[in-house]
Design an enzyme around this catalytic site. Structure first.
Site, mmCIF file in Angstrom:
data_model
loop_
_atom_site.group_PDB
_atom_site.id
_atom_site.type_symbol
_atom_site.label_atom_id
_atom_site.label_comp_id
_atom_site.label_asym_id
_atom_site.label_seq_id
_atom_site.Cartn_x
_atom_site.Cartn_y
_atom_site.Cartn_z
ATOM 1 N N HIS A 205 -21.058 0.701 24.914
ATOM 2 C CA HIS A 205 -21.225 0.251 26.573
ATOM 3 C C HIS A 205 -20.839 -1.590 26.456
ATOM 4 O O HIS A 205 -21.220 -1.813 27.615
ATOM 5 C CB HIS A 205 -21.638 0.928 27.168
ATOM 6 N N ASP A 206 -21.964 -1.923 25.927
ATOM 7 C CA ASP A 206 -22.136 -3.563 25.407
ATOM 8 C C ASP A 206 -20.520 -4.198 24.885
ATOM 9 O O ASP A 206 -20.568 -4.784 25.516
ATOM 10 C CB ASP A 206 -22.517 -4.130 24.585
ATOM 11 N N GLY B 282 -17.448 -8.078 25.875
ATOM 12 C CA GLY B 282 -17.352 -8.225 24.484
ATOM 13 C C GLY B 282 -19.198 -7.644 24.172
ATOM 14 O O GLY B 282 -19.200 -7.613 24.723
ATOM 15 N N GLU C 62 -26.452 -4.430 34.037
ATOM 16 C CA GLU C 62 -25.963 -3.301 33.522
ATOM 17 C C GLU C 62 -26.632 -2.100 33.138
ATOM 18 O O GLU C 62 -25.843 -1.099 33.002
ATOM 19 C CB GLU C 62 -24.941 -4.067 32.422
ATOM 20 N N PRO D 129 -14.834 4.336 32.924
ATOM 21 C CA PRO D 129 -14.147 4.958 33.343
ATOM 22 C C PRO D 129 -15.215 6.766 33.090
ATOM 23 O O PRO D 129 -16.019 6.731 32.462
ATOM 24 C CB PRO D 129 -12.791 5.639 32.235
ATOM 25 N N HIS E 279 -17.455 10.846 19.485
ATOM 26 C CA HIS E 279 -18.930 11.916 19.907
ATOM 27 C C HIS E 279 -18.550 13.065 19.098
ATOM 28 O O HIS E 279 -19.434 14.281 19.565
ATOM 29 C CB HIS E 279 -17.152 12.834 20.952
ATOM 30 N N ASP F 135 -20.758 17.443 20.064
ATOM 31 C CA ASP F 135 -19.945 18.760 19.258
ATOM 32 C C ASP F 135 -20.862 19.628 18.347
ATOM 33 O O ASP F 135 -22.096 20.096 18.669
ATOM 34 C CB ASP F 135 -19.082 18.518 17.743
ATOM 35 N N ASP G 112 -19.623 13.433 11.795
ATOM 36 C CA ASP G 112 -18.376 14.153 10.212
ATOM 37 C C ASP G 112 -17.303 14.191 11.304
ATOM 38 O O ASP G 112 -17.092 13.761 12.427
ATOM 39 C CB ASP G 112 -19.209 15.495 10.272
#
Length: 317
Positions: A63-64, A69, A85, A158, A188, A241, A248
């Site tokens: 997110h940074d 950038g 932010e 998004p 994720h 997950d 992994d």
């Protein structure tokens, strides 16, 4: 990554440059040779007390980098009339900022005024992956810390409902490829999402279907149990997950049979190129790790308008 993990966004309005050669893996070899040990120790200590720390640090770094950038603007506190932010809606669930504070304090004790908060955050994200069973890599260093942080800019992050065209556009605007998109989505592997981020797939999907047809029916049933249509449990949600604290390739193995949480995840199966990469990474953990490392280096080397070495990561000098 915890809560809503959005890895991409449109950034034409921000002064973000492409990866630059000024960054170097041995940038602090003479000025702060024990930097990486200090950062790793801070991450290790935090992980002993909070199992969500790795996911939080990895998400924080993403997110940074995706706003202005990699300039540590996500670490700045709101002040006066400016809302930073970290207090923008997509970032409200970011946490573990104390880990960066502790690492910075240790580094400042050894090398005052030398190491940027942006570099400490990049190193912390690497350690979060490596200490969770994932790969390690040499982090390019030499970033400067930014002085601008605005909550309104987080609108560019998004929703997890993005389709493949939106994802491709967002990545290409930052010099990142479709291959980078698929590899970085493997972040994720760590973390948790609140119901609000995938509610669109399990309730009132469209005018004729209640459930997204691309999601596994049994998986959808389990998610609907945790996240009913009128959910009132504040922190209800699901892990990203099946091995949420281990880095992994389980994310890709679950994605193929329709057991991913986000529409943006599922969209990776909608083009031949991205689907082929998902299949490749599902088959080979080493192939995923190699791709993830290269994409992380490219992403974390996007520099913005950083101007200083912040002495306190939460405040400009």
């Amino acid at each position: 990554m915890a809560a809503v993990v959005a890895l991409i966004f449109a950034l034409a309005m921000f002064p973000v440059s492409s990866p630059v050669s000024a960054l170097s893996s041995n940038y602090y070899s003479k000025t702060c040779p024990k930097l990486e040990t200090a950062v790793t120790n801070a991450v290790k200590k935090a992980m002993k007390n909070h199992k969500t720390v790795p996911a939080a640090l990895l998400r924080m770094h993403f997110h940074d980098c995706f706003i202005r950038g990699c300039d540590a603007s996500v670490l700045l506190e709101s002040k006066g009339k400016n809302t930073a932010e970290k207090d923008g809606p997509p970032n409200i669930s970011l946490h573990a900022f104390y880990v960066i504070d502790n690492a910075k304090k240790a580094v400042e004790a050894m090398c005052p005024g030398v190491v940027s908060c942006a570099d400490i955050l990049a190193l912390s994200a690497r350690d979060a992956v490596a200490l969770s069973g994932g790969p390690t890599w040499d982090v390019p260093k030499g970033r400067k810390d930014g002085r601008i942080s605005k909550a309104t800019d987080t609108r560019q992050l998004p929703a997890p409902t993005f389709n493949i065209s939106q994802l491709q556009q967002s990545f290409s605007q930052r010099g990142l490829s479709m291959a980078d998109l698929v590899a970085l989505s493997g972040g994720h592997s760590l973390g948790f999402s609140h119901c609000s981020s995938f509610q669109n797939r399990i309730h009132n999907f469209n005018a004729t279907l209640d459930i997204d047809p691309s999601i596994s029916p049994s998986f959808a049933t389990s998610l609907r149990h945790v996240c009913p249509a009128h959910n009132k449990v504040k922190n209800a949600g699901a892990t990203l997950d099946s091995s949420t604290t281990v880095f992994d390739n389980a994310y890709y193995k679950l994605l193929l049979p329709g057991k991913s949480l986000f529409s943006s995840d599922q969209s990776l199966l909608t083009t031949p190129k991205t689907k082929a990469l998902v299949s490749k990474f599902a088959r080979s953990k080493s192939a995923f790790e190699n791709a993830f490392v290269q994409s992380m280096i490219r992403m974390s080397s996007i520099t913005g308008g950083g101007q200083e070495i912040r002495l306190d990561c939460r405040r400009v000098n």
